[in-house]
Design a protein around this motif. Structure first.
Motif: not given
Length: 263
Positions: A127-135
């Motif tokens: 879900e954080l990947y989908k939001i675009g949060l890096p690393l």
């Protein structure tokens, strides 16, 4: 060379001003606390949610040094996804409990199955990947990789009721698509045909349709490779092309047995 010269030489070669390993350590602490918040009966959800927000803000500050990435309001967006993530994880745990005769209770799955832990951290990171949060998503799944031997890239798309049995050595690449009710065993690789930087934004990993079982050490490669629904892929199979629905794929190595005569 004198000590001061050695120190200067090291300092001159430290080329990454934003490479702070506390980001890795704090991400692992945040991930474990998040896991406990969702599952542990003795953990107060309300209290932990508040402390998780504080920890997440610090993580975001460490990870978002590049101005092309914005981390504002990310926590609230992520928080809203947690009930649905938990719903999916409970389906995963039930799928494992139903499928594995070695599971004596659902609690055993939550507490001791490395496959479940890896799936849980993947879903929380995805879900954080989908939001675009890096690393941070990648650090979360690498935490699970280190703990379980299961390497799931947070970019993979995985449906409901997913079961990884025994777990060790499983690799699931970034652009993999796995539909519902899929079961895979240890040593399975869902990977790319080859690695090249120009493939970064291209689907390079397989698609696995509903109700597929993939047995130990099978290797399935390529972005155009589709494993049709209801198929069974036998152990040690090597696939670089699609398989129709309702297929059984087997690998038959030649085994020779020679019996010695004892004098």
């Amino acid at each position: 060379m004198e000590k001061k010269d050695i120190i200067k030489n090291i300092q001159d070669q430290k080329e990454r001003p934003h490479l702070r390993f506390k980001l890795k350590t704090k991400t692992e602490e945040f991930t474990e606390k998040l896991f406990y918040t969702l599952f542990d009966a003795d953990t107060a959800v309300a209290d932990n949610i508040d402390s998780l927000e504080i920890e997440f803000t610090e993580l975001a500050d460490l990870a978002c040094w590049d101005k092309r990435h914005t981390c504002g309001k990310t926590w609230q967006r992520y928080l809203e996804t947690l009930p649905e993530i938990l719903k999916k994880l409970n389906l995963d745990a039930n799928a494992i409990s139903r499928s594995d005769p070695a599971a004596k209770s659902i609690e055993e799955v939550y507490l001791s199955y490395p496959g479940f832990f890896a799936i849980a951290i993947y879903r929380l990171a995805h879900e954080l990947y989908k939001i675009g949060l890096p690393l941070i998503p990648r650090l979360m799944t690498e935490f699970a990789h280190h703990r379980t031997g299961v390497d799931i890239n947070p970019g993979a798309q995985i449906g409901e009721s997913f079961f990884i049995d025994h777990a060790t050595g499983v690799v699931i690449g970034e652009t993999t698509v796995i539909k519902n009710n899929v079961k895979i065993y240890q040593g399975v690789t869902l990977g790319a045909l080859y690695v090249a930087k120009e493939l970064e934004n291209i689907k390079r990993h397989p698609t696995v349709e509903d109700n597929v079982t993939i047995y130990a050490n099978a290797t399935i490669l390529g972005g155009d490779t589709i494993i049709g629904a209801n198929s069974i892929i036998g152990g040690n199979a090597w696939l670089i092309s699609s398989v129709p629905a309702n297929s059984i794929v087997t690998h038959h190595p030649e085994v020779k047995i020679k019996t010695q005569v004892n004098d």
